[in-house]
Design a protein around this motif. Structure first.
Motif, PDB file in Angstrom:
ATOM      1  N   GLY A  79      21.233 -15.147  54.911  1.00  0.00           N
ATOM      2  CA  GLY A  79      20.864 -15.201  53.507  1.00  0.00           C
ATOM      3  C   GLY A  79      20.910 -13.878  52.764  1.00  0.00           C
ATOM      4  N   VAL A  80      21.252 -12.791  53.450  1.00  0.00           N
ATOM      5  CA  VAL A  80      21.310 -11.478  52.809  1.00  0.00           C
ATOM      6  C   VAL A  80      22.462 -11.441  51.810  1.00  0.00           C
ATOM      7  CG1 VAL A  80      21.877  -9.040  53.230  1.00  0.00           C
ATOM      8  CG2 VAL A  80      20.189 -10.189  54.657  1.00  0.00           C
ATOM      9  N   ILE A  81      22.173 -10.903  50.599  1.00  0.00           N
ATOM     10  CA  ILE A  81      23.226 -10.686  49.603  1.00  0.00           C
ATOM     11  C   ILE A  81      23.361  -9.212  49.234  1.00  0.00           C
ATOM     12  CG2 ILE A  81      23.130 -13.018  48.638  1.00  0.00           C
ATOM     13  CD1 ILE A  81      21.545 -11.867  46.256  1.00  0.00           C
ATOM     14  N   GLY A  82      22.410  -8.382  49.686  1.00  0.00           N
ATOM     15  CA  GLY A  82      22.497  -6.968  49.342  1.00  0.00           C
ATOM     16  C   GLY A  82      21.588  -6.096  50.183  1.00  0.00           C
ATOM     17  N   ARG A  83      21.934  -4.814  50.171  1.00  0.00           N
ATOM     18  CA  ARG A  83      21.120  -3.797  50.837  1.00  0.00           C
ATOM     19  C   ARG A  83      21.243  -2.511  50.034  1.00  0.00           C
ATOM     20  NH1 ARG A  83      23.167  -3.039  56.323  1.00  0.00           N
ATOM     21  NH2 ARG A  83      24.693  -1.709  55.338  1.00  0.00           N
ATOM     22  N   ASP A  84      20.120  -1.994  49.593  1.00  0.00           N
ATOM     23  CA  ASP A  84      20.105  -0.748  48.820  1.00  0.00           C
ATOM     24  C   ASP A  84      21.042  -0.806  47.612  1.00  0.00           C
ATOM     25  OD1 ASP A  84      18.279   0.367  50.646  1.00  0.00           O
ATOM     26  OD2 ASP A  84      19.913   1.076  51.931  1.00  0.00           O
TER      27      ASP A  84
END
Length: 152
Positions: free
Chosen positions: A12-17
């Motif tokens: 479900g991740v769509i972004g990081r930092d």
């Protein structure tokens, strides 16, 4: 038509930092083809995360939700006013808060699902129902595996 478009990892991740934690050229091509000629609506942080050379996104009307004017884009203080200003198709392209706010009024959702999982601090909203169309898994030129999901 109000559409939502995003890519998400299997967790479900769509972004990081403030950026997408993967490189998937096929997803970028799908995004360009899907949104070309339409309005794209995003939050200020998504706008600021676009590389300067791509801001505003060419071939699209760029709308940004922000309390302060954003150079190169039409700026609106809230989602309702931004959507009211568009007479044609609009694609919501992030971030997570904007997706969640627009989900109840979306006519269509396009998701590029990546089979691999990634660490991140931003997650996709739960659509709450099964997609209407599920593409076959494909292998990216970068070695990642992806497929396209469509609702609406």
């Amino acid at each position: 038509m109000i559409g939502l478009i995003w890519a998400q990892a299997s967790n479900g991740v769509i972004g990081r930092d403030g950026i997408m934690p993967w490189h998937l050229p096929e997803d970028m091509k799908h995004f360009r083809e899907t949104t070309s000629g339409a309005a794209v609506l995003m939050g200020r942080r998504t706008w600021e995360s676009l590389p300067a050379r791509f801001r505003p996104l060419p071939g699209r009307r760029n709308l940004v939700l922000s309390r302060t004017p954003q150079e190169g884009a039409e700026t609106f203080p809230d989602l309702r006013q931004a959507l009211a200003a568009v007479s044609g198709d609009v694609w919501v392209m992030g971030g997570a808060e904007v997706y969640r706010a627009a989900l109840p009024v979306a006519d269509r959702i396009e998701v590029t699902e990546i089979r691999e999982s990634f660490e991140g601090d931003t997650h996709a909203p739960e659509v709450g129902r099964e997609p209407d169309a599920v593409g076959e898994w494909q292998e990216s030129s970068t070695g990642l595996h992806y497929r396209f999901l469509t609702w609406g």
